[in-house]
Design an enzyme around this catalytic site. Structure first.
Site, PDB file in Angstrom:
ATOM      1  N   ALA A  88       0.839  -1.201   0.000  1.00  0.00           N
ATOM      2  CA  ALA A  88       0.000   0.000   0.000  1.00  0.00           C
ATOM      3  C   ALA A  88       0.872   1.249   0.000  1.00  0.00           C
ATOM      4  O   ALA A  88       1.995   1.239   0.521  1.00  0.00           O
ATOM      5  CB  ALA A  88      -0.937   0.015   1.214  1.00  0.00           C
ATOM      6  N   ASP A  89       0.344   2.306  -0.578  1.00  0.00           N
ATOM      7  CA  ASP A  89       1.048   3.590  -0.573  1.00  0.00           C
ATOM      8  C   ASP A  89       0.018   4.707  -0.506  1.00  0.00           C
ATOM      9  O   ASP A  89      -1.012   4.663  -1.196  1.00  0.00           O
ATOM     10  CB  ASP A  89       1.901   3.754  -1.828  1.00  0.00           C
ATOM     11  CG  ASP A  89       2.819   4.964  -1.729  1.00  0.00           C
ATOM     12  OD1 ASP A  89       3.855   4.859  -1.046  1.00  0.00           O
ATOM     13  OD2 ASP A  89       2.482   6.020  -2.305  1.00  0.00           O
ATOM     14  N   THR A  90       0.295   5.704   0.328  1.00  0.00           N
ATOM     15  CA  THR A  90      -0.624   6.824   0.525  1.00  0.00           C
ATOM     16  C   THR A  90       0.083   8.145   0.249  1.00  0.00           C
ATOM     17  O   THR A  90       1.219   8.342   0.688  1.00  0.00           O
ATOM     18  CB  THR A  90      -1.168   6.844   1.967  1.00  0.00           C
ATOM     19  OG1 THR A  90      -1.846   5.607   2.237  1.00  0.00           O
ATOM     20  CG2 THR A  90      -2.148   7.992   2.176  1.00  0.00           C
TER      21      THR A  90
END
Length: 211
Positions: A88-90
């Site tokens: 995941a990446d935000t």
């Protein structure tokens, strides 16, 4: 992207592997209370981006890189456990600019002063990769966040707590940062760092039921 089929069904998953060192993402995955054990396997994946990428492309590509790097480590370990790797990446986006984690307190203060009294966008990409057959699914969520009008003094007090220092956009909506957010439109957990509704939908085709 590999297709789902009989091979995937035969490679019954033994574990989930979360390719992240983020305690927030670890807590969110744990909150699903899945029957599969969860292993944490953070990586040093390449996080460089191209200026032509849209925010959605940025988070999807980086999430996939993280998951792919963790999957490669599993292969290097010669692990015979069929695993589903989650990356995941935000990012926080203001006026088309990606705002990363602050480099120091002054940077955090400057970022929050830019965000105060305005709306900004939060994107999180999620990638799921089957470690044995390479089946890959990548998606993202977008949430709009409105920050309260804030004085310099209040921003400085918040930054002094230390909470903003490891967070994109220099605030944590799940902590003290909740007091400086006016409202959101979209998934709350997306802003925390892992959109659980999206993840649950993505787990289904891999044979992982949330309940």
């Amino acid at each position: 992207m590999a297709a789902f089929g009989k091979e995937l069904q035969s490679n019954k998953l033994c574990q989930l592997v979360l390719a992240s060192s983020s305690p927030r993402r670890q807590e969110l995955v744990a909150s699903l209370d899945l029957s599969l054990p969860v292993r944490i396997l953070s990586t040093d994946a390449d996080e460089s981006i191209e200026p032509t990428w849209s925010p959605a492309e940025v988070v999807e590509k980086l999430a996939e890189r993280k998951a792919a790097a963790a999957a490669a480590r599993l292969v290097a370990e010669e692990s015979d456990k069929p695993s589903l790797v989650i990356g995941a990446d935000t990012i926080v986006v203001l006026d088309g600019e990606v705002l990363g984690k602050p480099i120091d307190q002054q940077d955090a203060i400057a970022t929050l002063m830019r965000l105060q009294g305005r709306s900004h966008d939060v994107f999180t990409g999620v990638a799921c990769i089957h470690s044995q057959d390479g089946t890959t699914v990548v998606q993202h969520r977008h949430t709009q966040v409105w920050m309260k009008p804030l004085s310099q003094a209040r921003v400085e007090r918040y930054v002094a707590t230390g909470e903003p220092m490891d967070k994109a956009g220099s605030y944590g909506i799940q902590g003290l940062g909740s007091t400086i957010v006016e409202r959101i439109e979209g998934c709350y957990f997306n802003v925390v760092g892992l959109p659980l509704s999206l993840l649950a939908d993505m787990l289904g085709p891999f044979g992982v039921d949330v309940y």
